[in-house]
Design a protein around this motif. Structure first.
Motif, short mmCIF file in Angstrom:
data_model
loop_
_atom_site.label_atom_id
_atom_site.label_comp_id
_atom_site.label_asym_id
_atom_site.label_seq_id
_atom_site.Cartn_x
_atom_site.Cartn_y
_atom_site.Cartn_z
N ASN A 47 9.60 -22.92 -11.25
CA ASN A 47 9.64 -24.31 -11.74
C ASN A 47 10.87 -24.49 -12.64
OD1 ASN A 47 9.19 -26.80 -12.92
ND2 ASN A 47 6.98 -26.52 -12.97
N PRO A 48 11.78 -25.41 -12.27
CA PRO A 48 13.04 -25.51 -13.00
C PRO A 48 12.91 -25.99 -14.45
CG PRO A 48 12.87 -27.24 -11.35
CD PRO A 48 11.74 -26.29 -11.10
N VAL A 49 11.83 -26.68 -14.80
CA VAL A 49 11.76 -27.24 -16.16
C VAL A 49 10.85 -26.45 -17.08
CG1 VAL A 49 12.32 -29.55 -15.35
CG2 VAL A 49 9.94 -28.89 -15.59
N LYS A 50 10.34 -25.29 -16.62
CA LYS A 50 9.46 -24.50 -17.49
C LYS A 50 10.13 -23.18 -17.84
CE LYS A 50 5.75 -27.16 -17.23
NZ LYS A 50 5.09 -27.76 -18.37
#
Lengths: 285, 264, 314
Positions: B102-105
């Motif tokens: 997951n790119p935003v975590k």
């Protein structure tokens, strides 16, 4: 002869394939609705049930009847005739707006996107400053400079729409620029302007068409809004927005007036938005 | 037996013509075993893996047969039961390290996820386990990586992170679906070695899926060869590689580049 | 922090450019303000005297500097038509338009987020199809027509509010907001339809990503994949859109103010445009420009906080 038959057979096949490919229901609805709108407007240009300016004191604010399908306004003018004329005005203005917007948008966006560097930097800075305003606000400013009336509205809205088109064209051109066929064309020495307008532009057609339809709808809504405010189209030109602001005064006694005019406006916008979405959906699937 | 798959059939129905992608597949995995599935693309390897991991789409396809795991049929049990096994007893690492995170975590949050979903460990306990797992997959400075985002890591590092997330809950079975395909050759070798180490360290059974016979041969105890949804041949690795029965397997083995020496 | 400073700098730069453009465009309009101010009484001597008095004979650059420094100090010049400071005319209207815009924005979020999330979660279902259909129509309804419909239905038929019965915030804050509810809904309806549609497709796009499958493989339920994994990613384009929508709502509120008879900035702007009262027009344009650009800057900063990938690219 043999070859001719072969080729003929092939075309026949591909047409059949095209027909067999199921069009999205949205596209079909869009085509049907816009056709109805265009037909309605075209008929209105040739003939309307009554003279759209003729006032009839005996039928002031008359209700819906066989004589007046949408009733009459406060001056006793036939609303259906006025809606036909008003739709034509609205479509004319929207078309002019989109043409100005897309023509300048393509030139600015193409130069910025293709050449990049300083040209891009300068053009996009200016573009961003203009985009910092919602287009209707920009149009308001321009109208306060140019004055009202149908051609001034086209000019004001057209200029207000240039930045968003320029942005779309630019990003499309930047994407295309990196593609191998453009590099190939550059390699064999095709003139930059030929690359931009003969090679790249047709390949951006899909994106342009759907943003054109969105822009068209925005122009319809913007014109109606400006005319509603009384700073758009001026009398005696009929306009849907202007009619709505008149209808608002008689909302309680004749709600049908506002409904007929507003309904037509929604129908126009809905038709073009279905068409736009149908096209982009069709391109995907 | 850790897992027993009997008569697995997978059929797609969302095409114009129904298409069977896995035919009558039987498979058994023992505790702590390293088993490989090889085959070209479209042979049904990934579908088999997704079936075991319970990740096949619920619509548009028909599944029959059974996959027994700890007295549960993974193919037909309800979602809740399946979810209690996913990420706890069976974990999976995917082919694309660039898009599987997951790119935003933050990395740590993603590595801890199995623990957060399945256990009541406190925040600091989860942190400890996550950092240990990151160290286990031989990432340097695991405490620092814990606080980083995926885009700050290279493909090889991301795949290690994916492996760390898959071993943090001490699963019984780890499914590695083409996990080396998107990586450089040198990193492929390191990742394969890492899997072997994890297998020894935690006694986790590993289902290693690949189209690369030389990699499979390097680490697996047993190999299954698949083609067009059918199992072509199955057996201990040395037997397959040295005395293949089927013509297709022989062809595959013959296609391994000769300069590379297979260590058996 | 560095990023915020950079953004603030670009905000100031944009506003400077905008102020020059606004000043210059009113400079080049045909017609002399002194002449139009004097109207029928204009004689060459009187015009010349007034020009001198208004400082119109001095160089453009000097007047621009005076005007912009005045703006910074809160002095926005004097109205041509009413001969009172623009600040007095505009000042107490700003809260009205601001309240209307913010209320519309809140409604948009309150309507759009649940609808978008729900229809994404139940994509392909009957409810999703129904929402999609209603959304499509909502998007085609111009806000001022929505306002007319709301006036008719809730004002004239159901008597839930009195059309034209605006109450100012300094008289009764509760009644003020109560009156703004329907205008705000009229602005919010089309915007929330667009936002819901965008959010739905954005969530569905994220659901097809590899990391969503990873999340499922770890035993997450559909809801927890949605809330813990997809939503933050899916919000990135939605935030950009909401920023633009908020800027649009400021412009939209100008029109809606006319429909509901709200004496906000819109009304003065329109009368000033009609009267060619340029100091007022340019002051309002600058106020709106500042508001819009502030919003854009805030959106950029929020965007920056949500998406860690931008940090590296600056």
């Amino acid at each position: 002869m043999k070859q001719f038959f072969k080729q003929n057979h092939k075309t026949d096949n591909s047409i059949r394939q095209m027909l067999r490919k199921r069009k999205s229901p949205m596209l079909i609805t869009g085509i049907v609705m816009t056709s109805i709108v265009l037909l309605f407007v075209l008929i209105g240009l040739i003939v309307t049930p009554y003279d759209s300016e003729a006032m009839d004191a005996t039928s002031k604010l008359a209700g819906v009847s066989w004589k007046h399908l949408m009733g009459c306004d406060n001056f006793g003018r036939d609303i259906l005739s006025r809606v036909m004329k008003g739709s034509a005005t609205t479509l004319f203005i929207a078309m002019g707006t989109v043409l100005i917007g897309i023509a300048f948008g393509i030139v600015i966006g193409a130069i910025a996107g293709y050449f990049g560097g300083l040209a891009d930097e300068v053009l996009m800075r200016m573009n961003d400053a203009a985009l910092a305003f919602p287009s209707i606000l920009l149009a308001l400013v321009l109208i306060s400079l140019f004055g009202t009336g149908r051609y001034n509205i086209i000019l004001a809205l057209g200029i207000a729409f240039v930045p968003s088109f320029a942005r779309i064209v630019r990003s499309e051109f930047i994407k295309q620029r990196e593609m191998d066929y453009i590099r190939q064309a550059e390699l064999i020495g095709v003139h930059p302007f030929r690359i931009m307008f003969v090679h790249m532009l047709p390949n951006s057609a899909r994106v342009l068409v759907s943003s054109l339809l969105i822009g068209f709808n925005n122009a319809v809504l913007a014109e109606a809004g400006l005319s509603f405010l009384g700073i758009g189209v001026q009398p005696p030109d009929a306009s849907l927005g202007r009619m709505l602001s008149e209808a608002q005064a008689y909302l309680f006694s004749r709600p049908g007036y506002a409904l007929c005019v507003g309904g037509t406006l929604i129908f126009i916008v809905l038709g073009f938005s279905f068409l736009g979405e149908g096209i982009s959906e069709d391109a995907k699937g | 037996m850790l897992l027993e798959m009997k008569h697995l059939n997978i059929e797609f129905h969302n095409r114009t013509i129904p298409e069977t992608v896995v035919h009558d597949l039987n498979l058994a995995i023992k505790e702590g075993e390293m088993i490989g599935i090889v085959g070209e693309s479209g042979s049904g390897k990934t579908m088999t893996a997704l079936a075991i991991a319970g990740l096949l789409p619920r619509h548009g396809m028909q599944k029959s047969g059974e996959i027994q795991f700890q007295n549960t049929d993974l193919l037909h049990c309800d979602r809740k039961k399946l979810r209690s096994i996913q990420g706890k007893d069976i974990t999976m690492v995917f082919q694309e390290p660039m898009t599987s995170l997951n790119p935003v975590k933050k990395i740590g949050w993603q590595v801890e996820e199995c623990l957060r979903v399945h256990t009541d460990l406190t925040k600091s306990e989860r942190y400890q386990k996550a950092v240990t797992a990151l160290a286990d997959v031989e990432l340097k400075e695991p405490e620092k990586i814990y606080h980083m985002y995926p885009h700050q890591l290279s493909g090889g590092m991301r795949q290690r992170v994916m492996i760390a997330a898959a071993i943090v809950s001490n699963p019984q079975l780890l499914i590695a679906d083409e996990i080396t395909t998107a990586l450089d050759v040198t990193i492929q070798a390191q990742i394969v070695k890492l899997l072997k180490k994890i297998n020894k360290l935690q006694n986790t059974a590993i289902l290693f899926i690949s189209h690369d016979l030389s990699l499979v041969g390097r680490i697996c105890d047993r190999v299954i060869v698949m083609k067009d949804g059918y199992m072509v041949e199955e057996g201990p690795t040395d037997q397959i590689y040295l005395h293949a029965k089927e013509e297709y397997t022989k062809k595959l083995i013959a296609a391994i580049p000769k300069c590379e020496k297979i260590q058996l | 922090m560095k990023f915020v400073l950079k953004k603030a700098a670009s905000l100031i730069a944009t506003l400077a450019v905008v102020s020059v453009l606004v000043f210059l465009s009113f400079e080049f309009i045909p017609g002399d303000p002194a002449t139009s101010l004097l109207g029928t009484q204009a004689t060459p001597e009187k015009v010349e005297a007034l020009r001198e008095e208004m400082g119109l004979n001095r160089p453009v650059a000097v007047r621009y500097l005076e005007w912009s420094v005045g703006l910074l100090k809160g002095d926005m010049g004097t109205s041509y038509s009413y001969h009172i400071p623009v600040k007095e005319m505009v000042g107490d209207k700003v809260p009205i338009t601001a309240a209307l815009t913010l209320l519309s924005f809140c409604f948009t979020i309150l309507i759009a987020l649940p609808l978008g999330i729900y229809s994404a979660k139940h994509a392909g279902g009957k409810f999703d199809a129904a929402i999609g259909f209603v959304n499509q129509i909502m998007m085609a309804v111009p806000p001022f027509f929505a306002g007319i419909l709301l006036t008719f239905l809730f004002g004239l038929v159901l008597h839930m509010f009195t059309p034209g019965g605006f109450i100012s915030y300094d008289v009764n804050v509760g009644a003020f907001f109560a009156y703004l509810i329907f205008p705000a809904i009229a602005i919010a309806l089309p915007k929330s339809a667009m936002t819901a549609k965008l959010l739905r497709s954005s969530i569905l796009e994220q659901a097809g990503m590899d990391y969503a499958r990873t999340a499922y493989s770890r035993g997450n339920s559909t809801s927890s994949v949605l809330w813990n994994h997809l939503l933050k990613n899916a919000m990135i384009p939605v935030i950009t859109f909401l920023g633009m929508a908020l800027a649009d709502m400021i412009a939209g509120s100008i029109i809606i103010e006319q429909v509901f008879g709200i004496p906000g900035l819109g009304r003065i702007l329109l009368t000033s445009i009609a009267n060619r009262d340029y100091p007022v027009v340019s002051a309002i344009i600058m106020i709106l420009a500042i508001a819009v650009n502030l919003i854009n800057t805030v959106v950029d900063v929020v965007y920056h906080m949500i998406d860690p990938r931008i940090k590296q690219n600056g």
